[in-house]
Design an enzyme around this catalytic site. Structure first.
Site, mmCIF file in Angstrom:
data_model
loop_
_atom_site.group_PDB
_atom_site.id
_atom_site.type_symbol
_atom_site.label_atom_id
_atom_site.label_comp_id
_atom_site.label_asym_id
_atom_site.label_seq_id
_atom_site.Cartn_x
_atom_site.Cartn_y
_atom_site.Cartn_z
ATOM 1 N N ASP A 163 -4.681 13.331 8.889
ATOM 2 C CA ASP A 163 -5.532 12.618 9.848
ATOM 3 C C ASP A 163 -6.460 13.580 10.609
ATOM 4 O O ASP A 163 -7.064 13.209 11.609
ATOM 5 C CB ASP A 163 -4.670 11.821 10.841
ATOM 6 C CG ASP A 163 -3.683 12.712 11.587
ATOM 7 O OD1 ASP A 163 -3.749 13.957 11.431
ATOM 8 O OD2 ASP A 163 -2.839 12.166 12.334
ATOM 9 N N HIS A 209 -5.558 16.446 12.117
ATOM 10 C CA HIS A 209 -4.990 17.184 13.257
ATOM 11 C C HIS A 209 -4.839 18.667 12.950
ATOM 12 O O HIS A 209 -4.535 19.052 11.832
ATOM 13 C CB HIS A 209 -3.671 16.567 13.745
ATOM 14 C CG HIS A 209 -2.478 16.765 12.864
ATOM 15 N ND1 HIS A 209 -1.816 15.718 12.269
ATOM 16 C CD2 HIS A 209 -1.801 17.875 12.484
ATOM 17 C CE1 HIS A 209 -0.788 16.190 11.569
ATOM 18 N NE2 HIS A 209 -0.763 17.498 11.677
ATOM 19 N N GLU A 244 -2.628 15.853 17.625
ATOM 20 C CA GLU A 244 -2.831 14.575 16.955
ATOM 21 C C GLU A 244 -4.135 13.933 17.433
ATOM 22 O O GLU A 244 -4.699 14.359 18.439
ATOM 23 C CB GLU A 244 -1.655 13.640 17.297
ATOM 24 C CG GLU A 244 -0.285 14.165 16.842
ATOM 25 C CD GLU A 244 -0.019 13.958 15.351
ATOM 26 O OE1 GLU A 244 -0.974 13.956 14.558
ATOM 27 O OE2 GLU A 244 1.164 13.810 14.991
ATOM 28 N N ASP A 262 3.019 26.112 16.354
ATOM 29 C CA ASP A 262 3.782 24.975 16.863
ATOM 30 C C ASP A 262 5.251 25.044 16.458
ATOM 31 O O ASP A 262 5.649 25.871 15.638
ATOM 32 C CB ASP A 262 3.146 23.655 16.390
ATOM 33 C CG ASP A 262 2.743 23.670 14.920
ATOM 34 O OD1 ASP A 262 3.218 24.542 14.174
ATOM 35 O OD2 ASP A 262 1.955 22.801 14.513
HETATM 36 C C1 GLP Z 1 1.999 19.836 10.283
HETATM 37 C C2 GLP Z 1 1.700 21.139 11.014
HETATM 38 C C3 GLP Z 1 0.248 21.544 10.814
HETATM 39 C C4 GLP Z 1 -0.087 21.540 9.327
HETATM 40 C C5 GLP Z 1 0.130 20.152 8.769
HETATM 41 C C6 GLP Z 1 -0.221 20.044 7.302
HETATM 42 O O1 GLP Z 1 1.529 18.741 10.964
HETATM 43 N N1 GLP Z 1 1.952 21.029 12.416
HETATM 44 O O2 GLP Z 1 0.038 22.831 11.372
HETATM 45 O O3 GLP Z 1 -1.423 21.952 9.152
HETATM 46 O O4 GLP Z 1 1.508 19.820 8.960
HETATM 47 O O5 GLP Z 1 0.852 20.420 6.485
HETATM 48 P P1 GLP Z 1 0.757 20.655 4.935
HETATM 49 O O6 GLP Z 1 0.162 22.030 4.769
HETATM 50 O O7 GLP Z 1 2.174 20.622 4.436
HETATM 51 O O8 GLP Z 1 -0.113 19.611 4.365
#
Ligand code: GLP
Length: 264
Positions: free
Chosen positions: A141, A143, A148, A72
Site C-alpha cells: 500500500d 508504506h 501506514e 522498525d
Molecule cells: C513491512 C516492513 C517494511 C517492508 C514491508 C515490505 O511492512 N515494516 O519495512 O518494506 O514489510 O516487505 P517485503 O519486502 O517482504 O515485501
C-alpha cells in the site's frame, strides 16, 4: 528522484549492494567518522544483504565503522521470536558481517515505556551524526517502514497501529494467521527516513507496482507515505520490470534514458 530499473530482483539487489558498499568505502577514504546506515527488513532486502555479506567476506567492504539503525520492530514480540526484526537482522546480516555489536541499533518493542524508547532512538540517531544512507523497502500500500497510509509525512519515531492489510500481508510469516501478527509496532517516521542524506528504496515484483505508481507519479500524499520521497534531494528507487510496470510509458522511458545518459 532517480529510478533504477533492472530486469529482475536479483540484478536490482546486486546494484543496491554495490552502491551501498561504494558509499561506505567512499566515506572511509575521507573521514574517520562512522557511516550511519538505516536498514530495513522484509523479503525484499535479503539478496542485497547476501551480496553485502559476500563483499565483507571477500574484503571488498567492511562494516567495522558502520553504525546502523533499523527502521522498525513489532510491539510485544519477544526479541528471540524467529519473526522479530531483531532475529531477522541477525539471521540475514549481522551474524555474518563485521559490524561491532555496539554499533547495531534496533527499536525495543518490549520497552516498558515505548514513547521514551522512540524519543531515545531519535536522539541516538542525532548523536551518531545523522543518516548517510537509509535503505528501505515498501509495503504493497506504499508504506515506508511501518508508516501506514495516513501517517504524517513529518512523522518521527513512534508507536503505530498496523492496518488490517499489513497484518494480512505479513501473516505469511506467522503461520498464515493475521491475528498472530502483532497489532502495533515501533517505527521511525517518514521524516526520520527523509532526514538521511540519501534514501535508497528497493521494490521488486508486480505486488509493488501500485505503490510505485503512486509514489512516483501520484501527488505527494500521506495516502502513500513513500511519496514523501518526492521531496527528498537524493532519493532513489531500485526496481525491476515487474514493479515499475504500472507507470506511464513515458515515465519509464525517461528513467531509462537518464540512467543511460549518466553511464555514457
Ligand atoms: C513491512 C516492513 C517494511 C517492508 C514491508 C515490505 O511492512 N515494516 O519495512 O518494506 O514489510 O516487505 P517485503 O519486502 O517482504 O515485501
Amino acid at each position: 528522484m532517480k529510478v533504477i530499473i533492472r530486469d529482475n530482483a536479483k540484478q536490482g539487489s546486486l546494484w543496491a549492494a554495490h552502491y551501498i558498499a561504494a558509499k561506505i568505502n567512499e566515506k572511509a577514504k575521507v573521514s574517520d567518522k562512522p557511516f550511519v546506515l538505516g536498514l530495513c527488513t522484509g523479503s525484499t532486502p535479503i539478496d542485497t544483504y547476501a551480496e553485502l555479506i559476500r563483499m565483507v567476506k571477500a574484503g571488498e567492504v567492511s562494516f567495522k565503522n558502520v553504525v546502523s539503525f533499523n527502521m522498525d520492530e513489532y510491539v510485544g514480540l519477544p526479541v528471540d521470536h524467529p519473526e522479530s526484526y531483531h532475529s531477522f537482522m541477525h539471521r540475514y546480516l549481522f551474524d555474518q558481517i563485521d559490524e561491532p555489536a555496539e554499533n547495531i541499533h534496533i527499536l525495543d518493542g518490549n520497552a516498558p515505556d515505548t514513547e521514551a524508547e522512540c524519543a531515545a532512538y531519535e536522539e541516538a540517531i542525532v548523536k551518531a551524526g545523522g543518516f548517510d544512507l537509509f535503505l528501505g523497502g515498501v509495503g504493497e500500500d506504499g508504506h515506508i517502514a511501518f508508516n501506514e497510509p495516513f501517517s504524517s509525512l513529518s512523522s518521527r519515531t513512534r508507536v503505530v497501529t498496523l492496518t488490517q492489510d499489513t497484518r494480512e500481508v505479513n501473516a505469511r510469516f506467522f503461520g498464515g494467521d493475521p491475528e498472530a501478527v502483532p497489532a502495533q509496532a515501533l517505527t521511525v517516521g517518514v521524516a526520520t527516513v527523509l532526514s538521511s542524506k540519501e534514501v535508497v528504496i528497493l521494490a521488486f515484483g508486480s505486488k509493488k507496482a501500485r505503490a510505485l505508481k503512486d509514489a512516483i507519479e501520484g501527488p505527494m500524499s500521506h495516502y502513500c507515505t513513500l511519496s514523501g520521497l518526492q521531496n527528498h534531494p537524493a532519493g532513489t528507487i531500485v526496481c525491476d520490470e515487474a514493479s515499475i510496470g504500472e507507470v506511464k510509458v513515458n515515465s519509464y522511458r525517461y528513467f531509462k534514458a537518464v540512467e543511460a545518459a549518466e553511464n555514457r
